[in-house]
Design a protein around this motif. Structure first.
Motif, PDB file in Angstrom:
ATOM      1  N   GLN A 253       0.768  -1.166   0.146  1.00 13.21           N
ATOM      2  CA  GLN A 253      -0.078  -0.090   0.005  1.00 13.21           C
ATOM      3  C   GLN A 253       0.877   1.133  -0.028  1.00 13.21           C
ATOM      4  N   LEU A 254       0.648   1.979  -0.914  1.00 15.98           N
ATOM      5  CA  LEU A 254       1.352   3.405  -0.999  1.00 15.98           C
ATOM      6  C   LEU A 254       0.272   4.572  -0.922  1.00 15.98           C
ATOM      7  N   ILE A 255       0.440   5.460   0.044  1.00 13.51           N
ATOM      8  CA  ILE A 255      -0.763   6.206   0.622  1.00 13.51           C
ATOM      9  C   ILE A 255       0.169   7.647  -0.038  1.00 13.51           C
ATOM     10  N   LYS A 256      -0.752   8.538  -0.225  1.00 13.43           N
ATOM     11  CA  LYS A 256      -0.698   9.931  -0.293  1.00 13.43           C
ATOM     12  C   LYS A 256      -1.485  10.806   0.257  1.00 13.43           C
ATOM     13  N   VAL A 257      -1.077  11.556   1.140  1.00 17.14           N
ATOM     14  CA  VAL A 257      -1.933  12.609   2.093  1.00 17.14           C
ATOM     15  C   VAL A 257      -1.820  13.913   1.662  1.00 17.14           C
ATOM     16  N   SER A 258      -2.643  14.564   0.976  1.00 18.09           N
ATOM     17  CA  SER A 258      -2.657  15.983   0.348  1.00 18.09           C
ATOM     18  C   SER A 258      -3.922  16.637   0.525  1.00 18.09           C
ATOM     19  N   SER A 259      -3.694  17.749  -0.029  1.00 17.49           N
ATOM     20  CA  SER A 259      -4.950  18.888  -0.214  1.00 17.49           C
ATOM     21  C   SER A 259      -4.730  19.305  -1.604  1.00 17.49           C
ATOM     22  N   LYS A 260      -5.544  20.064  -2.156  1.00 19.10           N
ATOM     23  CA  LYS A 260      -5.363  20.623  -3.524  1.00 19.10           C
ATOM     24  C   LYS A 260      -3.909  21.420  -3.687  1.00 19.10           C
ATOM     25  N   ALA A 261      -3.752  21.957  -2.442  1.00 15.71           N
ATOM     26  CA  ALA A 261      -2.613  23.193  -2.424  1.00 15.71           C
ATOM     27  C   ALA A 261      -1.255  22.613  -1.776  1.00 15.71           C
ATOM     28  N   HIS A 262      -1.405  21.237  -1.372  1.00 16.81           N
ATOM     29  CA  HIS A 262      -0.131  20.972  -0.277  1.00 16.81           C
ATOM     30  C   HIS A 262      -0.006  19.508  -0.628  1.00 16.81           C
ATOM     31  N   THR A 263       0.996  18.801  -0.680  1.00 16.63           N
ATOM     32  CA  THR A 263       1.394  17.492  -0.372  1.00 16.63           C
ATOM     33  C   THR A 263       1.928  17.248   1.116  1.00 16.63           C
ATOM     34  N   LEU A 264       1.091  16.921   2.022  1.00 12.64           N
ATOM     35  CA  LEU A 264       1.739  16.505   3.404  1.00 12.64           C
ATOM     36  C   LEU A 264       2.620  15.514   3.335  1.00 12.64           C
ATOM     37  N   GLY A 265       2.424  14.350   2.828  1.00 10.26           N
ATOM     38  CA  GLY A 265       3.385  13.022   2.581  1.00 10.26           C
ATOM     39  C   GLY A 265       2.975  11.940   2.334  1.00 10.26           C
ATOM     40  N   TYR A 266       3.778  11.007   2.360  1.00  8.71           N
ATOM     41  CA  TYR A 266       3.291   9.493   1.788  1.00  8.71           C
ATOM     42  C   TYR A 266       3.731   8.333   2.963  1.00  8.71           C
ATOM     43  N   LEU A 267       2.993   7.405   2.779  1.00  6.02           N
ATOM     44  CA  LEU A 267       3.174   5.972   3.798  1.00  6.02           C
ATOM     45  C   LEU A 267       3.107   5.006   2.894  1.00  6.02           C
ATOM     46  N   TYR A 268       4.276   4.153   3.417  1.00  2.97           N
ATOM     47  CA  TYR A 268       4.694   2.900   2.523  1.00  2.97           C
ATOM     48  C   TYR A 268       4.458   1.766   3.374  1.00  2.97           C
ATOM     49  N   ASN A 269       3.291   0.958   3.122  1.00  5.24           N
ATOM     50  CA  ASN A 269       2.538   0.018   4.081  1.00  5.24           C
ATOM     51  C   ASN A 269       2.685  -1.498   3.323  1.00  5.24           C
ATOM     52  N   PHE A 270       2.792  -2.390   4.172  1.00  8.45           N
ATOM     53  CA  PHE A 270       2.397  -3.892   3.719  1.00  8.45           C
ATOM     54  C   PHE A 270       1.057  -4.201   4.346  1.00  8.45           C
ATOM     55  N   ILE A 271       0.339  -5.116   3.404  1.00 11.31           N
ATOM     56  CA  ILE A 271      -1.013  -5.382   4.026  1.00 11.31           C
ATOM     57  C   ILE A 271      -0.774  -7.253   4.018  1.00 11.31           C
ATOM     58  N   HIS A 272      -0.957  -7.686   5.298  1.00 10.27           N
ATOM     59  CA  HIS A 272      -0.726  -9.018   5.445  1.00 10.27           C
ATOM     60  C   HIS A 272      -1.876  -9.581   6.417  1.00 10.27           C
ATOM     61  N   ASN A 273      -2.289 -10.598   6.114  1.00 10.52           N
ATOM     62  CA  ASN A 273      -3.499 -11.255   7.106  1.00 10.52           C
ATOM     63  C   ASN A 273      -4.138 -10.130   7.772  1.00 10.52           C
ATOM     64  N   GLU A 274      -4.837  -9.492   7.076  1.00 15.57           N
ATOM     65  CA  GLU A 274      -5.685  -8.304   7.647  1.00 15.57           C
ATOM     66  C   GLU A 274      -5.019  -7.403   8.679  1.00 15.57           C
ATOM     67  N   GLU A 275      -3.803  -7.092   8.352  1.00 16.55           N
ATOM     68  CA  GLU A 275      -2.825  -6.301   9.131  1.00 16.55           C
ATOM     69  C   GLU A 275      -2.303  -5.209   8.387  1.00 16.55           C
ATOM     70  N   VAL A 276      -2.353  -4.029   8.704  1.00 18.54           N
ATOM     71  CA  VAL A 276      -1.620  -2.821   8.013  1.00 18.54           C
ATOM     72  C   VAL A 276       0.008  -2.912   8.716  1.00 18.54           C
ATOM     73  N   LEU A 277       1.100  -3.071   8.114  1.00 18.10           N
ATOM     74  CA  LEU A 277       2.233  -2.910   8.577  1.00 18.10           C
ATOM     75  C   LEU A 277       2.860  -1.845   7.933  1.00 18.10           C
ATOM     76  N   PHE A 278       3.211  -0.613   8.873  1.00 17.62           N
ATOM     77  CA  PHE A 278       3.688   0.516   8.481  1.00 17.62           C
ATOM     78  C   PHE A 278       4.983   0.250   8.362  1.00 17.62           C
ATOM     79  N   TYR A 279       5.562   0.593   7.316  1.00 19.29           N
ATOM     80  CA  TYR A 279       7.065   0.408   6.788  1.00 19.29           C
ATOM     81  C   TYR A 279       8.057   1.497   6.764  1.00 19.29           C
TER      82      TYR A 279
END
Length: 355
Positions: A253-279
């Motif tokens: 999972q690659l996540i982008k968090v932003s508004s129209k005017a600004h990119t706050l940042g990104y998260l890189y996660n793994f999804i496994h056995n109904e668990e999100v692993l923040f990497y």
């Protein structure tokens, strides 16, 4: 009567089909962590330099394989002694082990993982010391066959089954943490407009998000005089290939968090056995500490996890204070060093006591 046991080593490159077959056979018996999954191992093997000594070790009872694992082998000098060391599912080379394997374990048909690993280690006559990074399952407490050292680190998590909504989750946090989350959301939305979470929807977009995450991550750490995780060519190669090969399977999972005017940042996660692993993450930090991108991004990611059937949001091994503040439980991951009680082992044990 206990069946005869034996341990054999295979070259994972020259015997790749046999290695895969044994792994698949044994991994059906019990769930494995993402870091012990075939996507992780196959990517790791494909990216390792040709001159790295890694074996695929199989422990048999009778003719049946009972457990298996990868073993990096390294001859190193420490405390004035040279020893042949084995590294469980790692290489023993710092530049290559910066991937940081967690929930490290063997793959076994038996629930007695620690006993299986001890038997295999004792069979490996040329390995004088075994090092096991960040394991939850394995436990060698009160084992007198070896000289044993260990260190522990928490992996903070959010058990999502306790909550029905993000508001419900936030009410479980401390008053100060809730205040900081609210303050950060208000600050971002007041300055830049409404924030949204966007998931990469294909491999191409995931790789683009990773590139942008990498730039933000490196900018932050290099400004602090640190090299940053993505300074390693091997680290970058591994994650590029992992995403190329497995993103479409829904494991990444690659996540982008932003508004129209600004990119706050990104998260890189793994999804496994109904668990999100923040990497990993990369954030666009602002000077005013009212803007806390990590708190905002993780809250939006936890909201996604709550709405998509995940049971756990795992921050992985770290002593970071913000992870502890956002979590409601933790696992303890232990790094073990097992040294055989040989003459060299005795000498090293005495030297450690002296120094």
């Amino acid at each position: 009567m206990k069946r005869n046991s034996a341990t054999k080593s295979l070259c994972p490159i020259h015997s790749s089909e046999r290695v895969f077959d044994i792994y698949q056979q044994l991994s059906k018996h019990q769930p494995v962590s993402f870091f012990n999954s075939w996507p992780w191992f196959s990517t790791w093997l494909a990216c390792l330099p040709d001159d790295i000594d890694v074996k695929f070790v199989v422990h048999y009872e009778g003719k049946e394989p009972m457990s298996c694992f990868f073993l990096g082998i390294n001859r190193q000098r420490q405390n004035k002694l040279t020893k042949q060391r084995g590294y469980l599912n790692c290489t023993g080379i710092e530049a290559l082990d910066e991937l940081t394997i967690e929930y490290n374990d063997i793959i076994s048909a038996s629930p007695k993982h620690s006993e299986q690993l001890i038997s295999a280690f004792l069979d490996l006559d040329d390995i004088e010391e075994l090092r096991i990074a960040h394991s939850q399952q394995l436990d060698f407490t009160n084992i007198d066959k070896f000289y044993i050292r260990k260190t522990t680190k928490p992996a903070f998590c959010v058990a999502l089954n306790n909550f029905n909504s993000l508001d419900d989750y936030q009410r479980s946090l401390s008053k100060n943490t809730r205040k900081q989350i609210k303050q950060s959301f208000n600050a971002y939305q007041g300055k830049f407009g409404e924030l949204s979470l966007t998931l990469a929807h294909n491999t191409e977009q995931a790789l683009a998000y990773l590139t942008e995450l990498k730039e933000l991550h490196q900018n932050y750490w290099q400004a602090k005089g640190k090299k940053g995780a993505f300074a390693s060519a091997f680290f970058c190669q591994f994650h590029q290939k992992l995403i190329e090969d497995y993103f479409e399977q829904g494991l990444i999972q690659l996540i982008k968090v932003s508004s129209k005017a600004h990119t706050l940042g990104y998260l890189y996660n793994f999804i496994h056995n109904e668990e999100v692993l923040f990497y990993q993450s990369g954030f666009n930090y602002l000077a005013d500490n009212k803007f806390r991108p990590g708190l905002v991004a993780h809250n939006l990611a936890i909201d996604w996890a709550l709405n998509n059937g995940m049971s756990n949001y795992n921050f992985l091994a770290s002593n970071a204070k913000y992870k502890k503040r956002l979590a409601n439980k933790h696992d303890m991951l232990t790094t073990w060093v097992l040294s055989k009680k040989t003459l060299k082992g005795h000498v090293e044990h005495l030297l450690r006591k002296l120094y």
